[in-house]
Design an enzyme around this catalytic site. Sequence first.
Site, PDB file in Angstrom:
ATOM      1  N   ASP A  10       0.869  -1.189   0.000  1.00  0.00           N
ATOM      2  CA  ASP A  10       0.000   0.000   0.000  1.00  0.00           C
ATOM      3  C   ASP A  10       0.901   1.232   0.000  1.00  0.00           C
ATOM      4  OD1 ASP A  10      -2.458   1.517   0.216  1.00  0.00           O
ATOM      5  OD2 ASP A  10      -1.877   1.952   2.270  1.00  0.00           O
ATOM      6  N   SER A  11       0.292   2.367  -0.310  1.00  0.00           N
ATOM      7  CA  SER A  11       1.056   3.609  -0.302  1.00  0.00           C
ATOM      8  C   SER A  11       1.389   4.042   1.135  1.00  0.00           C
ATOM      9  CB  SER A  11       0.253   4.701  -0.990  1.00  0.00           C
ATOM     10  OG  SER A  11      -1.026   4.786  -0.412  1.00  0.00           O
ATOM     11  N   CYS A  73      -4.200  -1.411  -2.119  1.00  0.00           N
ATOM     12  CA  CYS A  73      -4.343   0.020  -2.390  1.00  0.00           C
ATOM     13  C   CYS A  73      -5.229   0.184  -3.619  1.00  0.00           C
ATOM     14  CB  CYS A  73      -2.960   0.628  -2.655  1.00  0.00           C
ATOM     15  SG  CYS A  73      -2.989   2.365  -3.119  1.00  0.00           S
ATOM     16  N   GLU A 153      -3.391   9.115   8.117  1.00  0.00           N
ATOM     17  CA  GLU A 153      -1.953   8.931   8.374  1.00  0.00           C
ATOM     18  C   GLU A 153      -1.539   9.590   9.697  1.00  0.00           C
ATOM     19  OE1 GLU A 153       0.509   7.289   6.459  1.00  0.00           O
ATOM     20  OE2 GLU A 153      -1.058   6.545   5.121  1.00  0.00           O
ATOM     21  N   CYS A 185     -11.113   3.295  -0.946  1.00  0.00           N
ATOM     22  CA  CYS A 185      -9.748   3.735  -0.617  1.00  0.00           C
ATOM     23  C   CYS A 185      -9.392   3.064   0.696  1.00  0.00           C
ATOM     24  CB  CYS A 185      -9.719   5.257  -0.463  1.00  0.00           C
ATOM     25  SG  CYS A 185      -8.177   5.870   0.250  1.00  0.00           S
ATOM     26  N   HIS A 187      -7.631   3.810   3.106  1.00  0.00           N
ATOM     27  CA  HIS A 187      -7.573   4.607   4.334  1.00  0.00           C
ATOM     28  C   HIS A 187      -8.952   4.898   4.924  1.00  0.00           C
ATOM     29  CE1 HIS A 187      -3.509   5.119   2.985  1.00  0.00           C
ATOM     30  NE2 HIS A 187      -3.198   5.956   3.966  1.00  0.00           N
TER      31      HIS A 187
HETATM   32  N1  DGL Z   1      -3.997   3.637  -0.499  1.00  0.00           N
HETATM   33  C1  DGL Z   1      -4.669   4.623  -1.310  1.00  0.00           C
HETATM   34  C2  DGL Z   1      -5.929   4.027  -1.891  1.00  0.00           C
HETATM   35  O1  DGL Z   1      -6.432   3.023  -1.427  1.00  0.00           O
HETATM   36  C3  DGL Z   1      -5.011   5.859  -0.518  1.00  0.00           C
HETATM   37  C4  DGL Z   1      -3.833   6.655  -0.056  1.00  0.00           C
HETATM   38  C5  DGL Z   1      -3.084   7.366  -1.148  1.00  0.00           C
HETATM   39  O2  DGL Z   1      -3.633   8.284  -1.774  1.00  0.00           O
HETATM   40  O3  DGL Z   1      -1.959   6.988  -1.367  1.00  0.00           O
HETATM   41  O4  DGL Z   1      -6.442   4.559  -2.840  1.00  0.00           O
END
Ligand code: DGL
Length: 271
Positions: A10-11, A73, A153, A185, A187
């Site tokens: 994930d990011s 992600c 975050e 998403c 998050h």
């Molecule tokens: N992990 C990203 C998603 O699920 C969200 C966070 C980001 O923008 O990097 O889209």
Amino acid sequence: MNSEPIGVFDSGVGGLTVLSALRTTLPHENFLYLGDTARVPYGNKSASTIQRYALEATHYLLKQDIKLLVIGCNTVTAEALATLQAEFPDLPIIGVIEPGALRALQASKTQQIGVLATRATLQSGAYDRTIKQHANDAQVFTYSAPLLVPLAEEGWLSGEVATQTVQKYLQQVLKHSIDCLLLGCTHYPLFVPLIQSLLPEHITLVDSATTTAQATLLQLQKMGLENKQDHHGSMQFYVTDDPLEFSNIGRLFLGQEIFPQTVHLTGLKPF
Ligand code: DGL
């Protein structure tokens, strides 16, 4: 091969929602989680940048001998799943978009579905396309909710700022007569208690974590790759920036201490 870990990418911290579901569904598997915390958010970056980051992360995880990759992600799934599948044809890769779309279709009676996602996911049209592939007549209303990512975050999951932000985003999507809201998403599920408290009762809130875990289980079974060990599997965490914040928030999610190691993706070397 079967004892090799599953990579989860994930990011940032949001993919822990997917990891948590994976752990519940696949308790005997070992997991390597990589959060690209130095470069989060991905959701407002271009498709080519997201693809480059995703390639770097997957190269890194492959060096750690993962047997399967879960892209935890939405943005990476939306913009880079096809690129990764083309680049790594021998690696089974599960994204979160299709499982999320199927979950929303299961939950919705009217097939009027709201989706909250990042800007990049929205622009890719991935949710709209995937939901309509499975239900031609479905109506999909997608909105981006970019501020929820930095709030998550930071661990600001409730309180005045989070409430006002969520309210503002919900106003847009609630203009339509949806009966299901998909959190597209990774998050956003962190805000479930807050969102739930602000959502009319007839709207079902869903995310892709559980169905992604189910899709992963099916893929492992299909390929005969399940880990048959009788004890619980391990989890290891890599991040690309300071591990402290990540451990603080990650602990809340997984209910246990986590000790991430910082790595450099571009150099492919440990810090
Ligand atoms: N992990 C990203 C998603 O699920 C969200 C966070 C980001 O923008 O990097 O889209």
